[in-house]
Design a protein around this motif. Structure first.
Motif, PDB file in Angstrom:
ATOM      1  N   UNK A 126     -14.234   5.199  31.496  1.00  0.00           N
ATOM      2  CA  UNK A 126     -15.213   5.646  30.487  1.00  0.00           C
ATOM      3  C   UNK A 126     -14.962   4.965  29.140  1.00  0.00           C
ATOM      4  N   UNK A 127     -13.701   4.980  28.703  1.00  0.00           N
ATOM      5  CA  UNK A 127     -13.376   4.371  27.418  1.00  0.00           C
ATOM      6  C   UNK A 127     -13.648   2.866  27.469  1.00  0.00           C
ATOM      7  N   UNK A 128     -13.264   2.225  28.567  1.00  0.00           N
ATOM      8  CA  UNK A 128     -13.473   0.781  28.711  1.00  0.00           C
ATOM      9  C   UNK A 128     -14.953   0.422  28.644  1.00  0.00           C
ATOM     10  N   UNK A 129     -15.811   1.286  29.198  1.00  0.00           N
ATOM     11  CA  UNK A 129     -17.241   0.979  29.200  1.00  0.00           C
ATOM     12  C   UNK A 129     -17.801   0.874  27.786  1.00  0.00           C
ATOM     13  N   UNK A 131     -15.590   0.421  24.924  1.00  0.00           N
ATOM     14  CA  UNK A 131     -14.742  -0.555  24.243  1.00  0.00           C
ATOM     15  C   UNK A 131     -15.118  -1.993  24.611  1.00  0.00           C
ATOM     16  N   UNK A 132     -15.382  -2.232  25.892  1.00  0.00           N
ATOM     17  CA  UNK A 132     -15.732  -3.575  26.362  1.00  0.00           C
ATOM     18  C   UNK A 132     -17.245  -3.800  26.392  1.00  0.00           C
ATOM     19  N   UNK A 133     -17.995  -2.797  25.926  1.00  0.00           N
ATOM     20  CA  UNK A 133     -19.439  -2.907  25.761  1.00  0.00           C
ATOM     21  C   UNK A 133     -20.158  -3.301  27.060  1.00  0.00           C
ATOM     22  N   UNK A 134     -19.936  -2.501  28.124  1.00  0.00           N
ATOM     23  CA  UNK A 134     -20.613  -2.766  29.390  1.00  0.00           C
ATOM     24  C   UNK A 134     -22.117  -2.694  29.164  1.00  0.00           C
ATOM     25  N   UNK A 135     -22.842  -3.644  29.746  1.00  0.00           N
ATOM     26  CA  UNK A 135     -24.285  -3.704  29.573  1.00  0.00           C
ATOM     27  C   UNK A 135     -25.060  -3.439  30.862  1.00  0.00           C
ATOM     28  N   UNK A 136     -24.391  -3.595  32.019  1.00  0.00           N
ATOM     29  CA  UNK A 136     -25.090  -3.475  33.297  1.00  0.00           C
ATOM     30  C   UNK A 136     -24.163  -2.845  34.327  1.00  0.00           C
ATOM     31  N   UNK A 137     -24.747  -2.326  35.420  1.00  0.00           N
ATOM     32  CA  UNK A 137     -23.909  -1.740  36.471  1.00  0.00           C
ATOM     33  C   UNK A 137     -22.860  -2.715  37.016  1.00  0.00           C
ATOM     34  N   UNK A 139     -21.098  -4.715  35.376  1.00  0.00           N
ATOM     35  CA  UNK A 139     -19.930  -4.677  34.500  1.00  0.00           C
ATOM     36  C   UNK A 139     -18.956  -3.602  34.965  1.00  0.00           C
ATOM     37  N   UNK A 140     -19.494  -2.426  35.344  1.00  0.00           N
ATOM     38  CA  UNK A 140     -18.654  -1.345  35.876  1.00  0.00           C
ATOM     39  C   UNK A 140     -18.009  -1.781  37.184  1.00  0.00           C
ATOM     40  N   UNK A 141     -18.828  -2.350  38.053  1.00  0.00           N
ATOM     41  CA  UNK A 141     -18.343  -2.748  39.375  1.00  0.00           C
ATOM     42  C   UNK A 141     -17.205  -3.765  39.259  1.00  0.00           C
ATOM     43  N   UNK A 142     -17.370  -4.757  38.406  1.00  0.00           N
ATOM     44  CA  UNK A 142     -16.328  -5.769  38.217  1.00  0.00           C
ATOM     45  C   UNK A 142     -15.050  -5.143  37.679  1.00  0.00           C
ATOM     46  N   UNK A 143     -15.206  -4.259  36.714  1.00  0.00           N
ATOM     47  CA  UNK A 143     -14.042  -3.623  36.098  1.00  0.00           C
ATOM     48  C   UNK A 143     -13.306  -2.741  37.099  1.00  0.00           C
ATOM     49  N   UNK A 144     -14.052  -1.910  37.835  1.00  0.00           N
ATOM     50  CA  UNK A 144     -13.435  -0.999  38.799  1.00  0.00           C
ATOM     51  C   UNK A 144     -12.809  -1.776  39.952  1.00  0.00           C
TER      52      UNK A 144
END
Length: 154
Positions: A126-129, A131-137, A139-144
């Motif tokens: 949640x914090x990373x989303x 802090x790293x300014x996720x813009x698209x799903x 971005x979450x998938x890559x991070x996770x």
């Protein structure tokens, strides 16, 4: 201490006790003018920190701003408020012990990320989303996907 309700400066301490694993003192106060009751916290502050933002702007470190962002990340997670306070105090102590009064905002973000990764993976994402300014799903998938253990090759 000024009353937050009426502004009166004549308030009385009714109760004091250790808080945040003895890193702070919690004081219950009573206003002699309006009768309002409120709580204050007394904490050790090693030095006055200045945050250097990414655009070069400088601003005074705001513990409440840090607290809000961590509490949002941990919202509805199985964590006691006292534990959250300990985490926040630990981050502040770490920032104060860096040896310099000027701290880059990205360094604060890294320390929060390191802490949340150890404490709660969901809060970390949640914090990373933010802090790293996720813009698209994606971005979450890559991070996770980076959090998942790698399958052994063979």
């Amino acid at each position: 201490m000024r009353c937050p309700f009426c502004g009166n400066v004549d308030t009385q301490v009714k109760d004091s006790r250790p808080a945040e694993d003895h890193a702070a003192i919690r004081r219950r106060r009573h206003c002699t003018q309006c009768g309002g009751r409120f709580t204050t916290y007394e904490r050790v502050q090693l030095r006055d920190l200045v945050v250097i933002k990414s655009n070069g702007r400088r601003e005074e470190f705001d513990r409440d701003k840090l607290s809000r962002s961590i509490r949002i990340a941990l919202q509805k997670r199985p964590m006691e408020p006292e534990r959250m306070d300990q985490i926040i105090s630990g981050i502040v102590r770490r920032l104060e012990s860096l040896g310099d009064t000027d701290v880059r905002s990205d360094r604060i973000g890294e320390i929060v990320m390191e802490t949340l990764q150890r404490v709660d993976t969901v809060a970390y994402v949640r914090f990373a989303s933010v802090y790293k300014n996720f813009q698209a799903p994606d971005d979450f998938e890559d991070f996770v996907s980076e959090l998942r253990p790698k399958a052994p090759e063979g």
